[in-house]
Write an enzyme that holds these catalytic residues in place. Sequence first.
Site, short mmCIF file in Angstrom:
data_model
loop_
_atom_site.label_atom_id
_atom_site.label_comp_id
_atom_site.label_asym_id
_atom_site.label_seq_id
_atom_site.Cartn_x
_atom_site.Cartn_y
_atom_site.Cartn_z
N HIS A 274 16.94 32.83 8.67
CA HIS A 274 16.07 33.43 9.67
C HIS A 274 16.42 32.98 11.08
O HIS A 274 17.02 31.93 11.29
CB HIS A 274 14.61 33.05 9.39
CG HIS A 274 14.14 33.45 8.04
ND1 HIS A 274 13.18 32.75 7.35
CD2 HIS A 274 14.50 34.46 7.21
CE1 HIS A 274 12.95 33.31 6.19
NE2 HIS A 274 13.75 34.35 6.07
N ARG B 133 14.38 30.41 1.36
CA ARG B 133 13.74 30.99 2.54
C ARG B 133 14.80 31.00 3.64
O ARG B 133 15.21 29.96 4.12
CB ARG B 133 12.52 30.17 2.95
CG ARG B 133 11.41 30.18 1.89
CD ARG B 133 10.23 29.33 2.34
NE ARG B 133 9.21 29.25 1.32
CZ ARG B 133 8.11 29.99 1.31
NH1 ARG B 133 7.90 30.89 2.26
NH2 ARG B 133 7.21 29.84 0.35
N LYS C 22 14.03 24.10 15.88
CA LYS C 22 13.15 23.66 14.79
C LYS C 22 13.43 22.19 14.46
O LYS C 22 14.58 21.75 14.49
CB LYS C 22 13.39 24.49 13.52
CG LYS C 22 13.03 25.95 13.67
CD LYS C 22 13.31 26.72 12.39
CE LYS C 22 12.93 28.18 12.56
NZ LYS C 22 13.20 28.96 11.34
N HIS D 7 18.63 29.76 10.18
CA HIS D 7 18.09 28.63 9.44
C HIS D 7 17.55 29.08 8.09
O HIS D 7 16.94 30.15 7.99
CB HIS D 7 16.95 27.95 10.23
CG HIS D 7 16.30 26.85 9.47
ND1 HIS D 7 15.06 27.00 8.88
CD2 HIS D 7 16.73 25.61 9.16
CE1 HIS D 7 14.76 25.88 8.26
NE2 HIS D 7 15.75 25.01 8.41
N TYR E 220 7.55 22.17 9.69
CA TYR E 220 8.49 22.18 10.81
C TYR E 220 7.80 22.53 12.11
O TYR E 220 6.84 23.27 12.16
CB TYR E 220 9.69 23.11 10.54
CG TYR E 220 9.36 24.55 10.26
CD1 TYR E 220 9.44 25.51 11.26
CD2 TYR E 220 8.98 24.97 8.99
CE1 TYR E 220 9.16 26.84 11.00
CE2 TYR E 220 8.71 26.29 8.72
CZ TYR E 220 8.79 27.23 9.74
OH TYR E 220 8.50 28.54 9.48
N ASP F 165 14.15 38.79 2.59
CA ASP F 165 15.41 38.06 2.47
C ASP F 165 16.40 38.78 1.57
O ASP F 165 17.61 38.72 1.81
CB ASP F 165 15.15 36.63 1.98
CG ASP F 165 14.44 35.78 3.03
OD1 ASP F 165 14.41 36.18 4.20
OD2 ASP F 165 13.92 34.71 2.66
N ARG G 177 0.81 -1.22 0.00
CA ARG G 177 0.00 0.00 0.00
C ARG G 177 0.84 1.26 0.00
O ARG G 177 0.38 2.33 -0.38
CB ARG G 177 -0.90 0.04 1.24
CG ARG G 177 -1.86 -1.12 1.34
CD ARG G 177 -2.47 -1.17 2.72
NE ARG G 177 -1.42 -1.40 3.71
CZ ARG G 177 -1.58 -1.30 5.03
NH1 ARG G 177 -2.75 -0.96 5.52
NH2 ARG G 177 -0.59 -1.54 5.84
N GLU H 138 6.21 6.96 12.00
CA GLU H 138 5.94 7.84 13.14
C GLU H 138 6.98 8.95 13.07
O GLU H 138 8.14 8.75 13.42
CB GLU H 138 6.06 7.04 14.44
CG GLU H 138 5.66 7.80 15.66
CD GLU H 138 5.76 6.92 16.90
OE1 GLU H 138 4.75 6.26 17.23
OE2 GLU H 138 6.85 6.89 17.51
#
Length: 188
Positions: free
Chosen positions: A65, A62, A75, A122, A135, A173, A26, A31
């Site tokens: 930051h 991105r 994070k 990051h 995140y 940015d 399938r 987890e």
Amino acid sequence: MVTLSVEALGIPEVKLITPPRFADARGYFSETFNSANFAAAGIDCNFIQDNQSGSVLVGTIRGLHYQAPPFAQSKLVRVLAGAIIDVAVDVRRGSPTYGQWVKATLTAESGTQIFVPKGFLHGFVTLAPDTVVAYKVDAPYSREHDGSVRWNDPDLAIDWELDGRLPVLSEKDEAAPLMTDFDTPFTV
């Protein structure tokens, strides 16, 4: 208890985490987060919020930051669709790795995640169209404590692997300050 694969990167506080996947005809089950399993692996954060971003174009950057104390954030980043190169830069005053960076490729197919602790800039660049990144963070967002450093700072010399492509950037940015103008709010 499920065993996680946890690998310290070139800066040991930044970890690459691969939860096991159980596959059959399938598809698979994984987890992706269990606080007890992560704590047993040395990542003991009280994550309070989940965030998600979607980037349409390849080469979307991105970052870089951060959230300043008292809203500093650790994070846990993973890719739901597509692929990214994820980057963490140590900006903890007094750290032996201050100003150094590590990166890792994260894909939806691999299920690999990266843990970026407080005290790091990051950012990421997308490697595939329609990339979706999720995140967890352990502190809420605060506009007054939000900051960034220029993604292409020559002192950092991060290899974003753009291969001559122009990046897709936000105005924030593009206008971020250089490291020489950054007064870090973090210490070891």
